[in-house]
Design a protein around this motif. Structure first.
Motif, PDB file in Angstrom:
ATOM      1  N   GLU A  50       0.857  -1.197   0.000  1.00  8.53           N
ATOM      2  CA  GLU A  50       0.000   0.000   0.000  1.00  8.53           C
ATOM      3  C   GLU A  50       0.889   1.241   0.000  1.00  8.53           C
ATOM      4  OE1 GLU A  50      -2.858   0.562   3.050  1.00  8.53           O
ATOM      5  OE2 GLU A  50      -3.617  -1.496   2.948  1.00  8.53           O
ATOM      6  N   PRO A  51       0.326   2.409  -0.350  1.00 11.08           N
ATOM      7  CA  PRO A  51       1.059   3.646  -0.078  1.00 11.08           C
ATOM      8  C   PRO A  51       1.461   3.684   1.393  1.00 11.08           C
ATOM      9  CG  PRO A  51      -0.883   4.114  -1.397  1.00 11.08           C
ATOM     10  CD  PRO A  51      -0.970   2.659  -0.999  1.00 11.08           C
ATOM     11  N   PRO A  80       1.285   1.044   6.485  1.00  7.03           N
ATOM     12  CA  PRO A  80       0.419   1.183   5.308  1.00  7.03           C
ATOM     13  C   PRO A  80      -0.595   2.297   5.571  1.00  7.03           C
ATOM     14  CG  PRO A  80       0.549  -1.098   6.045  1.00  7.03           C
ATOM     15  CD  PRO A  80       1.183  -0.276   7.112  1.00  7.03           C
ATOM     16  N   VAL A  81      -0.991   3.008   4.518  1.00  5.14           N
ATOM     17  CA  VAL A  81      -1.890   4.144   4.719  1.00  5.14           C
ATOM     18  C   VAL A  81      -3.190   3.735   5.383  1.00  5.14           C
ATOM     19  CG1 VAL A  81      -2.921   3.996   2.399  1.00  5.14           C
ATOM     20  CG2 VAL A  81      -2.865   6.188   3.606  1.00  5.14           C
ATOM     21  N   SER A  82      -3.651   2.516   5.143  1.00  3.02           N
ATOM     22  CA  SER A  82      -4.918   2.080   5.748  1.00  3.02           C
ATOM     23  C   SER A  82      -4.836   1.996   7.270  1.00  3.02           C
ATOM     24  CB  SER A  82      -5.335   0.722   5.168  1.00  3.02           C
ATOM     25  OG  SER A  82      -4.341  -0.249   5.428  1.00  3.02           O
ATOM     26  N   ASN A 132       3.370   9.949  -0.015  1.00  3.39           N
ATOM     27  CA  ASN A 132       3.498  10.292  -1.435  1.00  3.39           C
ATOM     28  C   ASN A 132       2.475  11.378  -1.801  1.00  3.39           C
ATOM     29  OD1 ASN A 132       0.964   9.292  -2.380  1.00  3.39           O
ATOM     30  ND2 ASN A 132       1.768   7.224  -2.620  1.00  3.39           N
ATOM     31  N   PRO A 133       2.559  11.989  -2.993  1.00  3.99           N
ATOM     32  CA  PRO A 133       1.666  13.109  -3.342  1.00  3.99           C
ATOM     33  C   PRO A 133       0.193  12.719  -3.431  1.00  3.99           C
ATOM     34  CG  PRO A 133       3.618  13.128  -4.730  1.00  3.99           C
ATOM     35  CD  PRO A 133       3.653  11.839  -3.990  1.00  3.99           C
ATOM     36  N   ILE A 192      -5.362  12.021   7.561  1.00  2.00           N
ATOM     37  CA  ILE A 192      -4.608  11.152   6.658  1.00  2.00           C
ATOM     38  C   ILE A 192      -5.583  10.203   5.969  1.00  2.00           C
ATOM     39  CG2 ILE A 192      -2.848   9.364   6.510  1.00  2.00           C
ATOM     40  CD1 ILE A 192      -1.328  10.764   8.737  1.00  2.00           C
ATOM     41  N   ALA A 193      -5.483  10.146   4.641  1.00  2.88           N
ATOM     42  CA  ALA A 193      -6.473   9.391   3.873  1.00  2.88           C
ATOM     43  C   ALA A 193      -5.799   8.677   2.714  1.00  2.88           C
ATOM     44  CB  ALA A 193      -7.557  10.329   3.345  1.00  2.88           C
ATOM     45  N   ALA A 194      -6.406   7.589   2.287  1.00  4.43           N
ATOM     46  CA  ALA A 194      -5.937   6.873   1.104  1.00  4.43           C
ATOM     47  C   ALA A 194      -6.540   7.512  -0.141  1.00  4.43           C
ATOM     48  CB  ALA A 194      -6.335   5.410   1.193  1.00  4.43           C
TER      49      ALA A 194
END
Length: 420
Positions: A269-270, A283-285, A400-401, A413-415
């Motif tokens: 994941e990001p 992981p972003v989640s 990341n952007p 913070i969000a995916a």
């Protein structure tokens, strides 16, 4: 005897057939770089040496980028001293406000660095140029002063770690996520004074900008340099751009590595790095509950055109959340101009963002976005140390952007897939 790409570049610049890890060598440099924080010290030391002028006025590069446009009298005095030094010695590459950019975005863009080069800079993120297949590393101001006078420096040949990234990159995952994940695995001292060689199908699929991002953050794992073996993608980037001849070096198949690290990216994941070290990745989640006060998209890590395009794609049709501010900082004037031509700047402003002239600005807590006590920022920058972006009791998260843009919309913070 077999050598790695890093060892081959160092041997070539030392004028010897081969080098070994741990060996102390004297090397000729292709470029010596300073900025408005480090170059004033180097200039003073250069003057003390007593030489008449720099070793090569085409290869001593000064980019005032950290506190420009100047934020106070001290920074104005520092840049004035650099401007006068550049004029005195006829430096070709002194970059004034209006023509400058964040140094590690600017030099590749202007073709000042090419594959096979050996570049030193009095800035820790000089390792960025490894994304082009160059050996580049940060040095102190006194080392820069000596290189400005002699065109040479000394180095200890680093051991190399080979990172092999297998699998296909999932959507929204790019170079920033690969390097954050890697640092999360090995720690901020996991590659201390070593060369991080990034290879494998996932890296080969990255564009040059993604590779520059990976090499940029090698120093966050303590590495001497990060490097991606050059290929046809590299060739397409440097052809017609490079100001000097360049050489493609490759590691020998039987080159010796201190370690080989295999990473499967197919389910990645990001990534988000939590305070206060880049190794604190998740992981972003697992990060989506964190509320934020500021989002910064820019810096030598992720201030390039593809970063702005990605952020704009996520922001399309949305507005910046009322509870935070979004700062967008193009890495260079050329990136800024292209973002204007593509309508990205208009889109950012209509969404409620502030768009700045190129500067390192808030990345190092300089200006243009300092955090107050207790505030949290999510940034595409490279460091989240205590007080990095302002008050010691503020917090910085790295991403990341695409994650930055989605988070600017939702106020936490969000995916990226949450705002599709």
């Amino acid at each position: 005897m077999a050598m790695t790409i890093t060892e081959k570049i160092l041997a070539a610049h030392a004028g010897v057939d081969r080098v070994e890890p741990g060996q102390l060598i004297n090397v000729k440099v292709d470029l010596a770089l300073g900025n408005d924080i480090t170059a004033p010290v180097a200039v003073r030391e250069f003057e003390r040496i007593g030489v008449e002028t720099v070793w090569d006025r085409e290869r001593v590069v000064i980019v005032p980028d950290h506190f420009v446009p100047n934020k106070d009298i001290k920074s104005a005095d520092q840049v004035k001293a650099l401007r006068e030094f550049a004029r005195k010695h006829g430096l070709t590459h002194f970059y004034e406000v209006g023509r400058m950019g964040v140094e590690h975005c600017l030099l590749p863009e202007q073709g000042l660095v090419g594959p096979g080069d050996l570049v030193i800079g009095a800035d820790s993120h000089t390792c960025t140029y490894g994304g082009l297949g160059a050996f580049s590393t940060g040095v102190g101001s006194t080392d820069l002063a000596a290189a400005m006078a002699l065109g040479e420096t000394w180095l200890k040949v680093p051991e190399s770690i080979k990172f092999v990234y297998h699998g296909e990159l999932p959507r929204w995952v790019g170079g920033k996520d690969l390097i954050l994940y890697t640092i999360g695995q090995i720690g901020v001292d996991g590659a201390l004074y070593m060369a991080m060689e990034f290879t494998g199908p996932a890296v080969e699929s990255l564009d040059i900008e993604g590779r520059l991002t990976m090499a940029n953050m090698a120093v966050e794992a303590g590495a001497k340099n990060g490097i991606v073996p050059p290929d046809e993608i590299t060739r397409r980037y440097v052809e017609g751009r490079a100001k000097r001849p360049y050489t493609f070096y490759q590691s020998d198949p039987d080159a010796r590595y201190a370690k080989v690290v295999e990473i499967d990216v197919s389910k990645l994941e990001p990534q988000v790095a939590f305070p206060h070290l880049p190794e604190n990745t998740r992981p972003v989640s697992e990060a989506t509950g964190v509320t934020i006060d500021q989002v910064v998209i820019g810096s030598c890590t992720n201030g390039r055109l593809s970063d702005l395009q990605l952020a704009a794609r996520v922001l399309k049709g949305h507005r910046v959340n009322d509870n935070l501010r979004l700062l967008v900082i193009p890495g260079t004037q050329e990136i800024y101009m292209q973002a204007l031509r593509e309508g990205l700047v208009e889109q950012f402003i209509e969404a409620g963002a502030a768009v700045s002239t190129p500067t390192c600005g808030p990345c190092l807590g300089g200006h243009m976005g300092i955090l107050a006590r207790g505030e949290r920022a999510l940034a595409t920058t490279n460091r989240n140390f205590v007080g990095r972006m302002g008050h010691p009791e503020s917090e910085v998260y790295l991403c990341n952007p695409a994650v930055a843009a989605a988070s600017a919309v939702l106020g936490r913070i969000a995916a990226p897939w949450e705002v599709e």
